[in-house]
Scaffold this active site. Sequence first.
Site: not given
Ligand code: NOJ
Length: 445
Positions: A166, A356
């Site tokens: 991200e 994710e």
């Molecule tokens: C995306 C991120 O990559 C991760 O590190 C984070 O914990 C999650 N979002 C939830 O916020």
Amino acid sequence: MKATDFGSDFLWGVAISAAQNEGGALLGGRGASIWDQFSKRIGKIKGNGQPTLCCDFYHRYKDDLMLVKGLGFQVFRFSISWSRILPDGTGRVNKEGIAFYNNVIDECLELGLTPMVTLYHWDLPYELEKQGGWASTVFQKWFHRFATVCATNFGDRVKHWIVLNEPMGFTSLGYLIGKHAPGKTSVTHFMSAVHNATLANAEGGRILRGLVRGAHIGTSFSCSEVMPFSQKQEDVQAAQRADVLLNKLFIEPALGRGYPELNNFPLLEKMHIHNKAWKYKERMHFNFDFIGIQNYFALTVKYNALIPYVHANEVKASSRKVPHTDLGWEINADSFYRMIKRFWLYGSVKNIMITESGACFRDKLVAGSINDELRINYFQQYLRAALKAKKEGVNISGFLAWTLTDNFEWNEGFQAPFGLVHVDFATQLRTIKASGYWFRNFLRY
Ligand code: NOJ
């Protein structure tokens, strides 16, 4: 819906990251990261949480990998702490750091799990931040070294790679809004960080391609559908500005299109200079084997003159009375489906992986167990949305749940659990939640 509906070659996994899980911050010759430093600043992290121990994956990786296996997953996504293997960010390699990741990788393979490595998941070495971090003019040199060290040390056994996690997350939160490490609030730093991230994304891909035989190389992008609060022109335009930043700024250069266009948006116009230089447009592009999609919320925005640059303000899910998680993030699986379709419609995306997906709910441990029905419900909805897109022809190759264990949720500290497994941070005791058992059952059929 059954797991087999996704096809027999579909990859099911969980994802974690170094800064959020490992701990061992002061062990094994590791150098400090920007998060070690940032979390010491008063008021930056809820509950003053510090990522020194986290869920102690550094010592407990064997047990945690057993959990991954036991829940029936096949892929284990984790990231490399840059300052564990290069304590100064560049230069000297820390053998103990390399040995730690070799152990994790070997343990995965021993258990029959596929290791998937994220090169960069938000934890820049503090030494590099002191020299300008992601905004530095020599950033590419540092990243080249880091990616090369990872590829040459782990590439014989790791074949699945994600270059950046991200980029919009760490550039905007870290350099523009200042909510995340390193806590900068400067538009100039932000723009430089964006461009460095765009270049590093493509260059990381090229380095891995050159050094790792048979690699599947991807990168991951956050995305959020942005809806205008009303059909008033000023709200519609605010939504367009937010949309271009959140959903186009990084993927379009990666696909070879250069930075996106939007009329009357001066912030973006500054980036267009890079589109004109042919060598940059080329350098920003890489032919990724897969694009990772990470979608945590849909957004509704309203025009607000006081918000710098974007002039768009979020209208919270709670005030609109729509379903949301305990972080106030709107739950909207249809919008997730639309984002998948939108990325696919570029035409040049070969393959999509949901790298994710998950939700924060403040679980209650009752008589030794956690019945997190809301999280189960969330996964069911989001999986159905992914399946719908897949059935309509989107080439989706996997789904990674965020996350294995409760962990350090950045500025939210240890108070925002996303895990399929609960962690008691005082004792490090793990308790599989109902959602973990749900996955175990789901993945059997
Ligand atoms: C995306 C991120 O990559 C991760 O590190 C984070 O914990 C999650 N979002 C939830 O916020």
